[in-house]
Design an enzyme around this catalytic site. Structure first.
Site, PDB file in Angstrom:
ATOM      1  N   HIS A   8       0.881  -1.316  -0.063  1.00 29.97           N
ATOM      2  CA  HIS A   8       0.033   0.206  -0.015  1.00 29.97           C
ATOM      3  C   HIS A   8       0.456   1.046   0.060  1.00 29.97           C
ATOM      4  CE1 HIS A   8       0.639  -0.850   4.716  1.00 29.97           C
ATOM      5  NE2 HIS A   8       0.748   0.050   4.564  1.00 29.97           N
ATOM      6  N   HIS A  13       4.622   7.109   3.096  1.00 28.45           N
ATOM      7  CA  HIS A  13       5.399   6.209   3.163  1.00 28.45           C
ATOM      8  C   HIS A  13       4.359   5.141   1.912  1.00 28.45           C
ATOM      9  CE1 HIS A  13       2.014   5.018   6.096  1.00 28.45           C
ATOM     10  NE2 HIS A  13       1.882   3.286   5.665  1.00 28.45           N
ATOM     11  N   GLU A  37       7.707   1.409   4.898  1.00 27.83           N
ATOM     12  CA  GLU A  37       7.261   0.423   5.722  1.00 27.83           C
ATOM     13  C   GLU A  37       7.410  -0.659   5.095  1.00 27.83           C
ATOM     14  OE1 GLU A  37       3.265   0.392   6.275  1.00 27.83           O
ATOM     15  OE2 GLU A  37       2.943  -1.098   7.940  1.00 27.83           O
TER      16      GLU A  37
HETATM   17 CO    CO Z   1       1.264   1.919   6.423  1.00 29.11          CO
END
Ligand code: CO
Length: 138
Positions: free
Chosen positions: A7, A80, A129
């Protein structure tokens, strides 16, 4: 080592407004209800797309790390990007060995699996991440 891109995290000042934008303007049809994740200081909702997700995040609480981001970017913005890894502990060690600053011990993220963040200063200005993939059993 990284697998799928899972994502993109987008910080937003107001999550209902952001949901309305993705739904009514961009036409996304599958958006989850906002949920609080107190340990990470965020409220989040997922915009589910065929190719992955947009993770809308807004601060939960005064200590939220998103507050600082929104001070610098009052309208919100890309926060992110998240890549999947097989084993978060292994990935975390490997990243440290390769000179990356790993910002936290593996902890449970919004997807219910372990995540770590890598310092944007070591990653071309992008907060990365890493998220452990869901195991087959799920
Ligand atoms: Co995230």
């Amino acid at each position: 080592m990284i697998g799928s891109m899972n994502h993109v995290g987008i910080a937003v000042p107001d999550i209902e407004t952001a949901i309305a934008f993705y739904r009514d303007v961009l036409g996304a049809v599958d958006i989850t209800e906002p949920r609080d994740l107190p340990p990470q200081g965020v409220t989040y909702a997922f915009v589910n797309l065929p190719s992955g997700q947009v993770e809308l995040i807004t601060p939960f609480g005064e200590d939220s790390p998103i507050n600082k981001f929104l001070e610098r970017n009052p309208k919100g913005g890309q926060h992110h990007v998240c890549f999947e890894v097989e084993d978060i502990h292994e990935a975390s060690l490997l990243m440290a060995e390769r000179g990356m600053r790993v910002l936290n011990e593996p902890r449970i993220g919004a997807h219910g699996t372990l995540v770590v963040f890598l310092h944007p200063g070591d990653a071309g200005g992008v907060l990365i991440e890493l998220m452990e993939s869901h195991k087959e059993a799920h």
